[in-house]
Design a protein around this motif. Structure first.
Motif, PDB file in Angstrom:
ATOM      1  N   ILE A 146     -72.408  -7.969   0.827  1.00 41.90           N
ATOM      2  CA  ILE A 146     -71.937  -7.825  -0.546  1.00 41.90           C
ATOM      3  C   ILE A 146     -70.858  -6.741  -0.569  1.00 41.90           C
ATOM      4  CG2 ILE A 146     -72.544  -7.236  -2.920  1.00 41.90           C
ATOM      5  CD1 ILE A 146     -75.398  -8.161  -2.303  1.00 41.90           C
ATOM      6  N   ALA A 147     -69.630  -7.127  -0.866  1.00 41.19           N
ATOM      7  CA  ALA A 147     -68.510  -6.179  -0.848  1.00 41.19           C
ATOM      8  C   ALA A 147     -68.674  -5.140  -1.951  1.00 41.19           C
ATOM      9  CB  ALA A 147     -67.195  -6.928  -1.021  1.00 41.19           C
ATOM     10  N   GLN A 148     -68.672  -3.881  -1.566  1.00 40.85           N
ATOM     11  CA  GLN A 148     -68.827  -2.786  -2.523  1.00 40.85           C
ATOM     12  C   GLN A 148     -67.490  -2.198  -2.958  1.00 40.85           C
ATOM     13  OE1 GLN A 148     -71.734  -1.617  -3.959  1.00 40.85           O
ATOM     14  NE2 GLN A 148     -72.643  -3.434  -3.019  1.00 40.85           N
ATOM     15  N   THR A 149     -66.457  -2.433  -2.183  1.00 42.18           N
ATOM     16  CA  THR A 149     -65.126  -1.906  -2.494  1.00 42.18           C
ATOM     17  C   THR A 149     -64.086  -2.995  -2.228  1.00 42.18           C
ATOM     18  OG1 THR A 149     -64.932  -1.027  -0.245  1.00 42.18           O
ATOM     19  CG2 THR A 149     -65.729   0.491  -1.947  1.00 42.18           C
ATOM     20  N   PRO A 150     -62.935  -2.917  -2.884  1.00 41.64           N
ATOM     21  CA  PRO A 150     -61.887  -3.908  -2.626  1.00 41.64           C
ATOM     22  C   PRO A 150     -61.317  -3.752  -1.220  1.00 41.64           C
ATOM     23  CG  PRO A 150     -61.438  -2.618  -4.630  1.00 41.64           C
ATOM     24  CD  PRO A 150     -62.540  -1.928  -3.900  1.00 41.64           C
ATOM     25  N   ALA A 151     -60.686  -4.814  -0.726  1.00 37.32           N
ATOM     26  CA  ALA A 151     -59.959  -4.723   0.535  1.00 37.32           C
ATOM     27  C   ALA A 151     -58.834  -3.697   0.375  1.00 37.32           C
ATOM     28  CB  ALA A 151     -59.372  -6.083   0.904  1.00 37.32           C
ATOM     29  N   GLU A 152     -58.459  -3.046   1.478  1.00 38.57           N
ATOM     30  CA  GLU A 152     -57.428  -2.011   1.407  1.00 38.57           C
ATOM     31  C   GLU A 152     -56.141  -2.549   0.792  1.00 38.57           C
ATOM     32  OE1 GLU A 152     -55.032   1.108   4.333  1.00 38.57           O
ATOM     33  OE2 GLU A 152     -56.806   0.049   5.065  1.00 38.57           O
ATOM     34  N   LYS A 153     -55.752  -3.763   1.180  1.00 36.61           N
ATOM     35  CA  LYS A 153     -54.612  -4.448   0.584  1.00 36.61           C
ATOM     36  C   LYS A 153     -55.105  -5.748  -0.023  1.00 36.61           C
ATOM     37  CE  LYS A 153     -51.163  -2.535   3.759  1.00 36.61           C
ATOM     38  NZ  LYS A 153     -50.090  -2.857   4.753  1.00 36.61           N
ATOM     39  N   ARG A 154     -54.681  -6.024  -1.251  1.00 37.39           N
ATOM     40  CA  ARG A 154     -55.198  -7.177  -1.980  1.00 37.39           C
ATOM     41  C   ARG A 154     -55.135  -8.471  -1.179  1.00 37.39           C
ATOM     42  NH1 ARG A 154     -55.572  -6.813  -7.784  1.00 37.39           N
ATOM     43  NH2 ARG A 154     -54.892  -4.781  -8.580  1.00 37.39           N
ATOM     44  N   ASP A 155     -53.974  -8.756  -0.596  1.00 43.52           N
ATOM     45  CA  ASP A 155     -53.787 -10.054   0.057  1.00 43.52           C
ATOM     46  C   ASP A 155     -54.202 -10.060   1.527  1.00 43.52           C
ATOM     47  OD1 ASP A 155     -51.726  -8.539   1.020  1.00 43.52           O
ATOM     48  OD2 ASP A 155     -50.132  -9.958   0.494  1.00 43.52           O
ATOM     49  N   HIS A 156     -54.923  -9.003   1.950  1.00 40.60           N
ATOM     50  CA  HIS A 156     -55.427  -8.952   3.320  1.00 40.60           C
ATOM     51  C   HIS A 156     -56.906  -9.320   3.413  1.00 40.60           C
ATOM     52  CE1 HIS A 156     -51.579  -7.348   4.298  1.00 40.60           C
ATOM     53  NE2 HIS A 156     -51.914  -7.008   5.520  1.00 40.60           N
ATOM     54  N   SER A 157     -57.471  -9.825   2.317  1.00 42.77           N
ATOM     55  CA  SER A 157     -58.822 -10.381   2.388  1.00 42.77           C
ATOM     56  C   SER A 157     -58.806 -11.610   3.282  1.00 42.77           C
ATOM     57  CB  SER A 157     -59.302 -10.782   0.984  1.00 42.77           C
ATOM     58  OG  SER A 157     -59.399  -9.662   0.141  1.00 42.77           O
ATOM     59  N   ARG A 158     -59.970 -12.003   3.746  1.00 36.30           N
ATOM     60  CA  ARG A 158     -60.046 -13.229   4.536  1.00 36.30           C
ATOM     61  C   ARG A 158     -59.989 -14.444   3.598  1.00 36.30           C
ATOM     62  NH1 ARG A 158     -65.064 -12.579   8.519  1.00 36.30           N
ATOM     63  NH2 ARG A 158     -64.128 -14.389   9.541  1.00 36.30           N
ATOM     64  N   LEU A 159     -59.585 -15.567   4.148  1.00 36.16           N
ATOM     65  CA  LEU A 159     -59.458 -16.804   3.387  1.00 36.16           C
ATOM     66  C   LEU A 159     -60.096 -17.938   4.177  1.00 36.16           C
ATOM     67  CD1 LEU A 159     -58.233 -18.467   1.005  1.00 36.16           C
ATOM     68  CD2 LEU A 159     -56.185 -18.739   2.440  1.00 36.16           C
ATOM     69  N   MET A 160     -61.074 -18.598   3.558  1.00 35.82           N
ATOM     70  CA  MET A 160     -61.680 -19.785   4.157  1.00 35.82           C
ATOM     71  C   MET A 160     -61.045 -21.011   3.505  1.00 35.82           C
ATOM     72  SD  MET A 160     -65.659 -21.099   4.223  1.00 35.82           S
ATOM     73  CE  MET A 160     -66.227 -19.968   5.492  1.00 35.82           C
ATOM     74  N   LEU A 161     -60.508 -21.904   4.320  1.00 34.12           N
ATOM     75  CA  LEU A 161     -59.892 -23.134   3.834  1.00 34.12           C
ATOM     76  C   LEU A 161     -60.859 -24.299   3.999  1.00 34.12           C
ATOM     77  CD1 LEU A 161     -56.410 -22.628   5.461  1.00 34.12           C
ATOM     78  CD2 LEU A 161     -56.788 -22.795   3.010  1.00 34.12           C
ATOM     79  N   LEU A 162     -61.134 -24.989   2.897  1.00 31.32           N
ATOM     80  CA  LEU A 162     -62.022 -26.150   2.937  1.00 31.32           C
ATOM     81  C   LEU A 162     -61.223 -27.408   2.632  1.00 31.32           C
ATOM     82  CD1 LEU A 162     -65.256 -25.019   1.026  1.00 31.32           C
ATOM     83  CD2 LEU A 162     -64.613 -24.638   3.400  1.00 31.32           C
ATOM     84  N   ASP A 163     -61.296 -28.379   3.508  1.00 33.74           N
ATOM     85  CA  ASP A 163     -60.631 -29.666   3.307  1.00 33.74           C
ATOM     86  C   ASP A 163     -61.693 -30.672   2.860  1.00 33.74           C
ATOM     87  OD1 ASP A 163     -59.535 -32.296   3.703  1.00 33.74           O
ATOM     88  OD2 ASP A 163     -57.965 -31.377   4.939  1.00 33.74           O
ATOM     89  N   ARG A 164     -61.589 -31.106   1.602  1.00 31.05           N
ATOM     90  CA  ARG A 164     -62.611 -32.010   1.059  1.00 31.05           C
ATOM     91  C   ARG A 164     -62.595 -33.382   1.726  1.00 31.05           C
ATOM     92  NH1 ARG A 164     -61.871 -32.485  -5.113  1.00 31.05           N
ATOM     93  NH2 ARG A 164     -59.702 -31.936  -4.710  1.00 31.05           N
ATOM     94  N   ALA A 165     -61.433 -33.803   2.203  1.00 38.34           N
ATOM     95  CA  ALA A 165     -61.323 -35.138   2.806  1.00 38.34           C
ATOM     96  C   ALA A 165     -61.924 -35.184   4.204  1.00 38.34           C
ATOM     97  CB  ALA A 165     -59.860 -35.564   2.848  1.00 38.34           C
ATOM     98  N   THR A 166     -61.645 -34.153   5.012  1.00 36.75           N
ATOM     99  CA  THR A 166     -62.095 -34.161   6.413  1.00 36.75           C
ATOM    100  C   THR A 166     -63.321 -33.292   6.665  1.00 36.75           C
ATOM    101  OG1 THR A 166     -60.685 -32.270   7.003  1.00 36.75           O
ATOM    102  CG2 THR A 166     -59.696 -34.468   7.129  1.00 36.75           C
ATOM    103  N   HIS A 167     -63.662 -32.427   5.684  1.00 39.56           N
ATOM    104  CA  HIS A 167     -64.737 -31.443   5.817  1.00 39.56           C
ATOM    105  C   HIS A 167     -64.434 -30.413   6.907  1.00 39.56           C
ATOM    106  CE1 HIS A 167     -68.268 -33.411   3.439  1.00 39.56           C
ATOM    107  NE2 HIS A 167     -67.133 -33.370   2.751  1.00 39.56           N
TER     108      HIS A 167
END
Length: 355
Positions: free
Chosen positions: A25-46
């Motif tokens: 559970i993240a207690q503080t923001p990432a140091e830089k806003r756009d440096h968070s991780r990103l999970m990409l989900l493709d609904r067609a291919t899973h």
């Protein structure tokens, strides 16, 4: 009041449960806003891919439209005391009901009967309990020096605190980090957190690519954290929130859709606003209204093609919404993957792009 018709769902609330280690559970923001991780989900291919948030520009097309919620969080939590007894009272501002008249949540609630006067900030602000509303919230009439303060928001800037969710226990050092860079219209009691990952620079690059950005508004209430207490998902009563879509934004969204672009909602709040403003043909209409739309598996999306969102609480209405878009089994598998990969969860956590 906009609400969706009840739809068939054979899932129970517990079907949306997962076990989350507390340390994720993240207690503080990432140091830089756009440096968070990103999970990409493709609904067609899973398929599931792992990126950094600033990579999202590579997965947004030039003819798409990014729909953002430009509601602004107010420092809605205040600590005061009863004028007659000095007993401490905590107040969270929920919703404006008129000129300096607000629906609020008080703690302890039983001590705030009609007629009770509460003092805040060494007398900078006072409030009188006018009524007790259905569900236990109170209606407060506020008073302050109007020669010194233009409006109550100016007072809150001085004495208010950001109403962080209960699972965040660390003090927020910079109030602006619980605010999107495009926040404009004051009124939310919680942040539309999917938008916290965007920087002004990233948005400028997305616009330069040709992608349209259309603002809508949903004032987020604390009901977004309210647990689902019924076993049958369809029996849950969704909280209502105020939404607004301008003609300009509706025209932009509809034009992009007509020309083959995708409508990408930034956050579940933007998604709920779009689905409330759309007709059965998926056309977005200008609107200013309350919505209590509850989206869960079985719902047929009218407007939203893709969704940028955070990782949500177990058994929450938000987890049900993303499951409606991507499929419950695919989402729960993605959450299991996120836990194994040590993603950061909830408001200050990492992001997911469902497309």
């Amino acid at each position: 009041m906009i609400n969706n018709e009840r739809i068939t769902c054979d899932l129970t609330t517990h079907d949306f449960y997962y076990d989350l280690p507390e340390e994720l559970i993240a207690q503080t923001p990432a140091e830089k806003r756009d440096h968070s991780r990103l999970m990409l989900l493709d609904r067609a291919t899973h398929d599931i891919l792992h990126k950094t948030f600033y990579n999202i520009i590579d997965y947004i097309n030039e003819n798409d439209v990014l729909v953002i919620n430009n509601s602004k969080v107010i420092p809605a939590r205040m600590y005061g005391h009863k004028a007659d007894t000095g007993v401490d009272i905590e107040v969270v501002m929920l919703r404006s009901r008129g000129l300096d008249l607000w629906e609020v949540m008080t703690r302890p609630g039983k001590r705030c009967k009609p007629g009770t006067v509460i003092i805040f900030g060494d007398g900078i602000l006072s409030a009188k309990v006018e009524d007790i509303l259905e569900g236990g919230n109170k209606l407060l009439k506020f008073k302050y020096n109007k020669e010194k303060f233009d409006n109550i928001y100016n007072v809150l800037d001085v004495i208010g605190n950001m109403p962080l969710p209960p699972y965040i226990t660390k003090k927020l050092e910079d109030k602006s980090r619980y605010q999107t860079v495009y926040a404009k219209h004051e009124g939310s009691a919680a942040a539309p957190t999917a938008g916290l990952h965007f920087t002004e620079e990233l948005l400028a690059r997305i616009k330069a690519k040709g992608t349209a950005i259309a603002p809508v508004m949903l004032h987020v209430g604390l009901g977004t954290f309210r647990p689902v207490k019924v076993d049958n998902v369809t029996e849950h009563v969704m909280h209502s929130e105020f939404i607004s879509v301008s003609k300009e934004s509706a025209d932009i969204i509809n034009e992009r859709k007509r020309n083959g672009g995708r409508i990408i909602a930034v956050g579940t709040t933007s998604c709920r606003t779009l689905e409330s403003a759309a007709d059965e043909d998926g056309i977005i209409h200008p609107i200013d209204a309350d919505t209590g739309i509850f989206i869960y598996p079985g719902y047929k999306f009218k407007a939203t093609d893709a969704l940028i969102t955070n990782f949500h609480l177990p058994e929450s209405t938000l987890l049900m919404l993303v499951s409606a878009l991507a499929g419950k089994d695919f989402i729960m598998n993605a959450y299991d993957t996120a836990i194994k990969e040590c993603y950061r969860f909830f408001s200050f956590g990492d992001a997911m792009f469902i497309q």
